[in-house]
Design a protein around this motif. Structure first.
Motif, PDB file in Angstrom:
ATOM      1  N   LEU A  30       0.895  -1.075  -0.212  1.00 40.67           N
ATOM      2  CA  LEU A  30       0.285   0.091  -0.088  1.00 40.67           C
ATOM      3  C   LEU A  30       0.460   1.538  -0.748  1.00 40.67           C
ATOM      4  N   PRO A  31       1.623   1.271   0.435  1.00 43.87           N
ATOM      5  CA  PRO A  31       2.670   2.565   0.680  1.00 43.87           C
ATOM      6  C   PRO A  31       3.030   2.432  -0.390  1.00 43.87           C
ATOM      7  N   ARG A  34       0.752   3.919  -2.942  1.00 44.63           N
ATOM      8  CA  ARG A  34       0.145   5.033  -2.972  1.00 44.63           C
ATOM      9  C   ARG A  34       1.453   6.450  -3.192  1.00 44.63           C
ATOM     10  N   GLU A  35       2.722   5.538  -3.334  1.00 50.85           N
ATOM     11  CA  GLU A  35       4.198   6.892  -3.459  1.00 50.85           C
ATOM     12  C   GLU A  35       4.056   7.046  -4.916  1.00 50.85           C
ATOM     13  N   ARG A  39      -4.685   5.754  -5.436  1.00 54.41           N
ATOM     14  CA  ARG A  39      -5.621   5.818  -4.821  1.00 54.41           C
ATOM     15  C   ARG A  39      -5.982   4.247  -4.813  1.00 54.41           C
ATOM     16  N   VAL A  40      -5.190   3.704  -3.417  1.00 55.09           N
ATOM     17  CA  VAL A  40      -6.186   2.097  -3.682  1.00 55.09           C
ATOM     18  C   VAL A  40      -7.034   2.087  -1.922  1.00 55.09           C
ATOM     19  N   PRO A 104     -11.740   4.968  -6.220  1.00 56.21           N
ATOM     20  CA  PRO A 104     -10.489   5.037  -6.262  1.00 56.21           C
ATOM     21  C   PRO A 104      -9.666   3.954  -7.093  1.00 56.21           C
TER      22      PRO A 104
END
Length: 183
Positions: A30-31, A34-35, A39-40, A104
């Motif tokens: 997830l990070p 996001r980087e 949008r998850v 998302p």
């Protein structure tokens, strides 16, 4: 073959037997997603009853008193709780539809092994049986150890311990989806 869930955004299942490391992998993925600006959303299946609020709190008391649904909100977050006492299992299609408002780029579904959605399967030798790696909806398998010979040649093989390679596969898979905003 069963029909996939109709969704305005890509939906990818993460399927594995309990104890394989689904949540651990998601906490690493997830990070990274996001980087790169994605949008998850995540939908997690629980096999047991759970509460997101505690006995004694107002929201708990109001929900127990019959509020359907119960929404609690602050400036930092909100939580919507809906009792589903007569439902055997959650309806994934309905849960995915609830994500549409949030627009998302991708929704990852943890669990829901039997639903007809594209899947990244995680497998550790000695945890569950390898039947989880077969099926029409399996797109990739992240393994710890050697790959079983029965794995379809069209299924991408990944190293379960290489979260960077798994992240790269998710990005490639996402960009190939017709309803992706990243294509």
């Amino acid at each position: 073959m069963e029909k996939a869930i109709d969704s305005p955004f890509p939906v990818l299942g993460i399927a594995a037997w309990s104890g394989t490391g689904k949540t651990t992998l998601l906490a690493q993925l997830l990070p990274r997603l996001r980087e790169v600006g994605l949008r998850v959303g995540v939908i997690k299946h629980a096999h047991h009853s759970f509460d997101v609020d505690q006995p004694g709190k107002d929201s708990y008391q109001l929900r127990k008193a019959g509020a359907e649904p119960m929404l609690i909100a602050s400036r930092e977050r909100f939580a919507l709780m809906q009792e589903t006492p007569d439902q055997e299992e959650p309806d994934l299609a309905y849960l995915v539809s609830m994500m549409a408002y949030h627009a998302p780029d991708l929704v990852i579904v943890e669990g829901f092994k039997t639903w007809p959605i594209p899947k990244l399967v995680l497998y550790r030798e000695g945890i569950g049986d390898d039947s989880i790696m077969s099926g029409d909806w399996v797109q990739a398998v992240a393994l710890s150890g050697s790959s079983p010979e029965s794995l379809s040649p069209t299924v991408k093989r990944l190293d379960l311990n290489n979260s960077e390679a798994i992240t790269q596969w998710v990005l490639e898979w996402l960009s190939a989806q017709p309803n992706s905003t990243t294509s």
